[in-house]
Design an enzyme around this catalytic site. Structure first.
Site, PDB file in Angstrom:
ATOM      1  N   TYR A  73     -10.159  -7.788 -51.578  1.00 32.57           N
ATOM      2  CA  TYR A  73      -9.806  -7.413 -52.951  1.00 32.57           C
ATOM      3  C   TYR A  73      -9.391  -8.640 -53.764  1.00 32.57           C
ATOM      4  CZ  TYR A  73     -10.017  -2.881 -50.788  1.00 32.57           C
ATOM      5  OH  TYR A  73     -10.461  -1.781 -50.099  1.00 32.57           O
ATOM      6  N   SER A  85      -8.932  -7.770 -44.348  1.00 33.83           N
ATOM      7  CA  SER A  85      -8.336  -7.230 -45.574  1.00 33.83           C
ATOM      8  C   SER A  85      -7.224  -6.232 -45.296  1.00 33.83           C
ATOM      9  CB  SER A  85      -9.434  -6.552 -46.391  1.00 33.83           C
ATOM     10  OG  SER A  85      -8.897  -5.821 -47.473  1.00 33.83           O
ATOM     11  N   ASN A  86      -6.354  -6.124 -46.298  1.00 37.29           N
ATOM     12  CA  ASN A  86      -5.330  -5.080 -46.298  1.00 37.29           C
ATOM     13  C   ASN A  86      -5.953  -3.682 -46.366  1.00 37.29           C
ATOM     14  OD1 ASN A  86      -3.098  -6.756 -46.299  1.00 37.29           O
ATOM     15  ND2 ASN A  86      -2.800  -6.713 -48.521  1.00 37.29           N
ATOM     16  N   ASP A 103     -11.275 -12.649 -47.551  1.00 33.77           N
ATOM     17  CA  ASP A 103     -10.416 -11.606 -48.121  1.00 33.77           C
ATOM     18  C   ASP A 103     -11.332 -10.670 -48.933  1.00 33.77           C
ATOM     19  OD1 ASP A 103      -8.058 -10.345 -49.334  1.00 33.77           O
ATOM     20  OD2 ASP A 103      -8.707 -11.400 -51.150  1.00 33.77           O
ATOM     21  N   ARG A 152      -2.265  -3.298 -59.737  1.00 38.02           N
ATOM     22  CA  ARG A 152      -2.474  -4.328 -58.710  1.00 38.02           C
ATOM     23  C   ARG A 152      -1.144  -4.989 -58.314  1.00 38.02           C
ATOM     24  NH1 ARG A 152      -5.180  -6.328 -54.362  1.00 38.02           N
ATOM     25  NH2 ARG A 152      -5.427  -8.575 -54.442  1.00 38.02           N
TER      26      ARG A 152
HETATM   27  C1  LAC Z   1      -6.823  -7.882 -49.335  1.00 33.59           C
HETATM   28  C2  LAC Z   1      -5.800  -8.034 -50.429  1.00 33.59           C
HETATM   29  C3  LAC Z   1      -4.996  -9.248 -50.296  1.00 33.59           C
HETATM   30  O1  LAC Z   1      -8.000  -7.542 -49.536  1.00 33.59           O
HETATM   31  O2  LAC Z   1      -6.319  -7.985 -51.658  1.00 33.59           O
HETATM   32  O3  LAC Z   1      -6.398  -8.090 -48.197  1.00 33.59           O
END
Ligand code: LAC
Length: 209
Positions: free
Chosen positions: A15, A119-120, A13, A44
Site C-alpha cells: 500500500y 505487506s500489512n 511493500d 490512511r
Molecule cells: C503495507 C503498508 C505499510 O502495505 O502500507 O504494508
C-alpha cells in the site's frame, strides 16, 4: 560485495508503493463531494496509527478490521455520515486500488529476481488487490503480516520474508515508499530502496545546510 552482486530477492511493500491508497479519492468524492482528498488522508493516517498502536499493545486485529475502524473514525473526525452501506462501498474500494503506472514495467524488468510482496494487508485483501491490478503471476510469494500477528515495523515481519523465501536478510532488497517501513527493513539487515512517491525533500547531509 555491492547490492547488485548480493541481492537475490526483491520484496515490495504493497500500500502506497505498488497500490495507490489515494485512488479511493474518487469514490470518497462521489459519496462526499469535495471531501474525498481529506477523507482519504485522514483514513490512511488513522489506519497506520492503529497498526502501530495495536503492535505496541500486543492486540492484533487483521488489516481489514483496522482499515474499517480507521474509516469510521476518519469519517467521525470530518463529520461525514458513514452508515453501513456507504462504509461497505468505501471498504470495497480497498480491494480494487489502482497500481501506480510504473509498477508493471518495473516488475517485468526485474523478473530475473525472486519477487515478493510483504505487506500489512490481510491475505484476502492482498489477493484481491493483486488480481484487480492484473499483477498475478509476477510474484513468487505474497506474504502478509497476518502470519506473524504483528504489524510493520516489527522485525518479526521482515524476518518472515526471509524465512518464507529461504533467502538471507543480507540478500534481500526491500522496496517501499513508506520511509518508516524502509527504516524497519534496514534494521534487520535488508538492502533498501525508498520510492519517494510524495516527492519529499531530503537533504543528503548536514553539510548542505
Ligand atoms: C503495507 C503498508 C505499510 O502495505 O502500507 O504494508
Amino acid at each position: 560485495m555491492n547490492a547488485k552482486q548480493e541481492i537475490k530477492a526483491l520484496v515490495f511493500d504493497a500500500y502506497g508503493t505498488l497500490f495507490d491508497v489515494h485512488s479511493v479519492i474518487s469514490i470518497c468524492n462521489q459519496l462526499f463531494p469535495d471531501r474525498g482528498a481529506a477523507l482519504s488522508q485522514a483514513w490512511r493516517a488513522k489506519q497506520l496509527e492503529y497498526t502501530w498502536l495495536r503492535s505496541l499493545m500486543g492486540h492484533y486485529e487483521d488489516f481489514w478490521q483496522v482499515t474499517e475502524s480507521a474509516l469510521i473514525v476518519a469519517c467521525q473526525t470530518l463529520n461525514l455520515p458513514c452508515e453501513p452501506a456507504r462504509r461497505a462501498q468505501l471498504m470495497d474500494a480497498y480491494l480494487h486500488l489502482e497500481p501506480y503506472p510504473d509498477v508493471r514495467p518495473a516488475l517485468t524488468a526485474l523478473a530475473d529476481y525472486s519477487l515478493a510482496i510483504l505487506s500489512n494487508g490481510s491475505p484476502r485483501m492482498l489477493q484481491a488487490a493483486v488480481a484487480s491490478a492484473g499483477l498475478e503471476g509476477l510474484f513468487s510469494h505474497v506474504i502478509s503480516v497476518d502470519e506473524a500477528k504483528i504489524y510493520k515495523p516489527s522485525p518479526r515481519v521482515y524476518q518472515l520474508a526471509s524465512q518464507k523465501m529461504g533467502v538471507a536478510e543480507s540478500a534481500i532488497g526491500f522496496v517501499s515508499s513508506n520511509a518508516w517501513d524502509v527504516i524497519g527493513a534496514k534494521a534487520v539487515g535488508f538492502w533498501t530502496c525508498w520510492v519517494n512517491r510524495s516527492n519529499t525533500k531530503v537533504r543528503s547531509s548536514a553539510s548542505e545546510e
